[in-house]
Design a protein around this motif. Structure first.
Motif, short mmCIF file in Angstrom:
data_model
loop_
_atom_site.label_atom_id
_atom_site.label_comp_id
_atom_site.label_asym_id
_atom_site.label_seq_id
_atom_site.Cartn_x
_atom_site.Cartn_y
_atom_site.Cartn_z
N ASN A 126 -35.12 97.51 114.16
CA ASN A 126 -34.83 98.26 112.66
C ASN A 126 -33.77 99.48 112.66
N TRP A 127 -33.53 99.96 113.94
CA TRP A 127 -32.65 101.30 113.89
C TRP A 127 -31.44 100.82 113.51
N PRO A 128 -30.28 101.85 113.15
CA PRO A 128 -29.17 101.47 112.82
C PRO A 128 -28.29 100.97 114.04
N LEU A 129 -27.39 100.14 113.90
CA LEU A 129 -26.85 99.52 115.29
C LEU A 129 -26.17 100.47 115.86
N GLU A 130 -25.15 101.53 115.13
CA GLU A 130 -24.65 102.73 115.94
C GLU A 130 -25.59 103.38 117.00
N LYS A 131 -26.80 103.61 116.60
CA LYS A 131 -27.84 104.22 117.48
C LYS A 131 -28.33 103.51 118.48
N ARG A 132 -28.71 102.18 117.97
CA ARG A 132 -28.91 101.28 119.09
C ARG A 132 -27.95 100.90 120.62
N GLU A 133 -26.73 101.00 119.71
CA GLU A 133 -25.67 100.87 120.96
C GLU A 133 -25.52 102.08 121.73
N ALA A 134 -25.65 103.29 121.15
CA ALA A 134 -25.64 104.50 121.80
C ALA A 134 -26.86 104.43 122.85
N ILE A 135 -27.97 104.01 122.55
CA ILE A 135 -29.03 104.28 123.18
C ILE A 135 -28.97 103.39 124.52
N ALA A 136 -28.42 102.07 124.31
CA ALA A 136 -28.14 100.90 125.23
C ALA A 136 -27.13 101.36 126.06
N ASP A 137 -26.10 102.27 125.93
CA ASP A 137 -25.11 102.76 126.65
C ASP A 137 -25.68 103.79 127.57
N LEU A 138 -26.61 104.42 127.13
CA LEU A 138 -27.20 105.82 128.21
C LEU A 138 -27.99 104.71 129.28
N LEU A 139 -28.57 103.84 128.81
CA LEU A 139 -29.51 103.29 129.68
C LEU A 139 -28.63 102.23 130.73
N PHE A 140 -27.59 101.61 130.23
CA PHE A 140 -27.22 100.46 131.09
C PHE A 140 -25.71 100.77 131.43
N SER A 141 -25.02 101.52 130.94
CA SER A 141 -23.33 101.63 130.77
C SER A 141 -23.00 102.06 132.57
N GLN A 142 -22.22 101.37 132.81
CA GLN A 142 -21.55 101.73 134.26
C GLN A 142 -20.19 102.37 133.93
N GLU A 143 -19.77 102.45 132.80
CA GLU A 143 -18.48 103.10 132.35
C GLU A 143 -18.21 104.52 132.63
N THR A 144 -17.39 105.02 132.89
CA THR A 144 -17.20 106.56 132.57
C THR A 144 -16.03 107.39 131.53
N ASP A 145 -16.16 108.55 131.32
CA ASP A 145 -15.18 109.03 130.38
C ASP A 145 -13.82 109.28 130.87
N GLU A 146 -13.02 109.87 130.32
CA GLU A 146 -11.73 110.19 130.74
C GLU A 146 -11.63 111.07 131.97
N GLU A 147 -12.88 111.80 131.85
CA GLU A 147 -12.82 112.95 133.25
C GLU A 147 -13.68 112.39 134.46
#
Length: 546
Positions: A69-90
């Motif tokens: 039910n939650w907005p897609l943008e928030k779901r994607e952000a939560i999934a990134d926090l849990l699963f992402s192995q990427e890094t930011d520019e720094e």
């Protein structure tokens, strides 16, 4: 493979002992971050212990609403926090890169609604099986969304786990037990339950989302007579019968899913009866060939025991002794089976952080849990470690990411925000999320723990309130990963005595990642010969060996 070669301490250790060091637990001089010589530690990458298999969390029970039910943008952000192995520019991690995700196969209390007697709708779960025997694979859609999100972000392993058999198969038609020690299955329903689990595994395999592992019982030592959530007890005989049936059913469908048991409610049940003869001593019950419940020779059964670290962490002596006992028991089996710590959150009261109630997004709970992870890995030889639930809407210490409507979380199903949060709300990162990331983001599946410690030995109880560390190596990339937990308030300077002897670090510099009151896996650099671990922090160092 475990290497039992004796480690030969550097000759400098003998010098320290002979020069009159009073106690290994004494603070050395110049350990306040200002001296040129830090406390001596050693790392020997040639002496190896358990191979690591993953760090994870579960989707119970909040993911069902957030994912649907939650907005897609928030779901994607939560999934990134849990699963992402990427890094930011720094170079800062965008997420904690979990490598294991636990998916709850529901029993059907959600479809029963209030008739389930589980008052809190957040703790009910849907079931893929309908009462007429057909399947509805659109069920548990919120959980399936996060399952796919995890897969897309590179999570390596997926574990399906069960709290209760489907309500259509149980003695009382409910997802909690009517009483007794045995599994809540009506007479003759064991094969139906096994067939159901095999069918679920086959469906997800066909969808390209196959489960690597299947856990058919959860905390079987508890009676589960309360209707607070789905749950069922089970005796060792019940578990052995179910696993034998399930192994055959999985093979019949040509599935590679491995069955894992027993998800013991406390670690003691793995190595002793602990007051429950029919539901304890589970290492012996399932992996001693002379046991009538032996399952270690079955195909589709992984040689590992799963247990939960609940109720063993507030007292430091208990924390250490229970894990030493478990490690000793496993060692008697040659560490086959191995051990997975498959579920933990804060339940018992401690002076450091209080009890479970009252959520804590601060570094205090993060450090407390990092200490548990450290001892589970180093004393009990855990090769996998999982937090209980990834998301929590409660004012309770059970989540990595917290949900609310601008307040401190809800305290029960009657709270006015309980229904609204099923559709939208705020999500908040905890320091615990990032401290778990100090392990999960960098200690990847296939890496092995290597020998490490203080050159002048210290007691575990002493280290538990000061500095703890563990070391891991990636044999393919020749990478060394060190994870430090500084429970104390003061900075700690450390010197690797074996640096330049048994190994060196390319460029003599580690990449550092710090979680503290002010940092969330903050990227930096640290000279290999000048290690300083800030007070009240968890620090991961990553370097290439040469």
């Amino acid at each position: 493979m475990i290497n039992y070669l004796k480690y030969i301490f550097p000759t400098v250790i003998a010098f320290f002992y002979l020069s009159g060091c009073k106690d290994g637990n004494d603070e050395p001089e110049n350990n306040n971050g200002t001296g040129s010589q830090g406390e001596l530690i050693y790392i020997d990458p040639t002496v190896t212990y358990q191979e690591m298999e993953g760090f994870g969390a579960s989707d119970c029970w909040r993911v069902q609403f957030v994912g649907e039910n939650w907005p897609l943008e928030k779901r994607e952000a939560i999934a990134d926090l849990l699963f992402s192995q990427e890094t930011d520019e720094e170079g800062n991690p965008k997420g904690i890169g979990l490598s294991l995700w636990r998916f709850n196969i529901g029993a059907g209390s959600a479809e029963q609604g209030n008739e389930s007697n589980i008052d809190n709708s957040w703790r009910r779960a849907e079931c893929f099986l309908n009462e007429d025997g057909t399947y509805d694979w659109t069920k548990q859609s919120g959980q399936q969304w996060f399952l796919n999100a995890a897969k897309e972000r590179g999570v390596e392993s997926f574990l399906a786990f069960v709290n209760s058999p489907p309500v259509y198969f149980t003695k009382n038609g409910k997802a909690y037990s009517p009483g007794g020690n045995n599994i809540n299955l009506a007479s003759g329903r064991m094969s139906d339950f096994s067939e159901f689990l095999a069918a679920v595994c086959e469906h997800f395999e066909d969808e390209g989302m196959g489960f690597d592992f299947l856990s058919p019982v959860n905390e079987p030592q508890w009676d589960w007579e309360s209707s607070g959530q789905e749950g069922s007890p089970a005796t060792n005989q019940d578990i052995a019968t179910l696993v034998r049936t399930l192994s055959t059913d999985l093979q019949g469908r040509n599935l590679q899913t491995q069955v894992v048991v027993p998800e013991a409610g406390e670690l003691q049940y793995l190595y002793q009866a602990n007051g429950k003869e029919e539901r304890g001593n589970q290492i012996d019950a399932f992996f001693n060939p002379s046991s009538s419940y032996y399952i270690g020779d079955l195909l589709n059964v992984k040689d590992v025991v799963l247990g939960h670290s609940y109720w063993t962490t507030a007292n430091l002596t208990t924390l250490v002794d229970v894990r030493n006992n478990l490690g000793s028991k496993l060692g008697g089996y040659g560490f086959s089976p191995g051990f997975w710590q498959s579920e933990f959150c804060i339940l018992e009261y401690s002076d450091d952080i209080g009890g479970g109630w009252s959520r804590d997004l601060s570094i205090a709970t993060a450090l407390y849990v990092a200490r548990v992870i450290h001892f589970d890995i180093t004393l009990a030889y855990a090769s996998s470690w999982s937090w209980w639930t990834a998301l929590s809407q409660y004012d309770y210490k059970d989540g990595l990411i917290y949900l609310d409507n601008g307040n401190g979380g809800i305290n029960g199903p009657s709270h006015p925000d309980s229904e609204a949060l099923k559709s939208d709300g705020y999500y908040r990162e905890s320091k615990l999320l990032w401290a778990l990331g100090n392990y999960s983001r960098f200690v990847r599946p296939g890496m092995v723990r290597v020998k490490s410690g203080f050159s002048i030995p210290k007691s575990e109880e002493y280290m538990a309130t000061n500095v703890m560390f563990s070391a891991f190596k990636d044999t393919e990339e020749n990478k060394l990963v060190l994870v430090f937990v500084n429970y104390s308030d003061s900075d700690k300077r450390l010197t690797i005595g074996s640096l330049g002897d048994s190994f060196s670090i390319v460029g003599n510099t580690f990449d550092s990642y710090t979680t503290s009151a002010s940092d969330d896996l903050e990227k930096g650099e640290m000279p290999a010969d000048e290690i300083v671990i800030g007070g009240r922090s968890v620090v991961t160092l990553v370097g290439e060996m040469k």
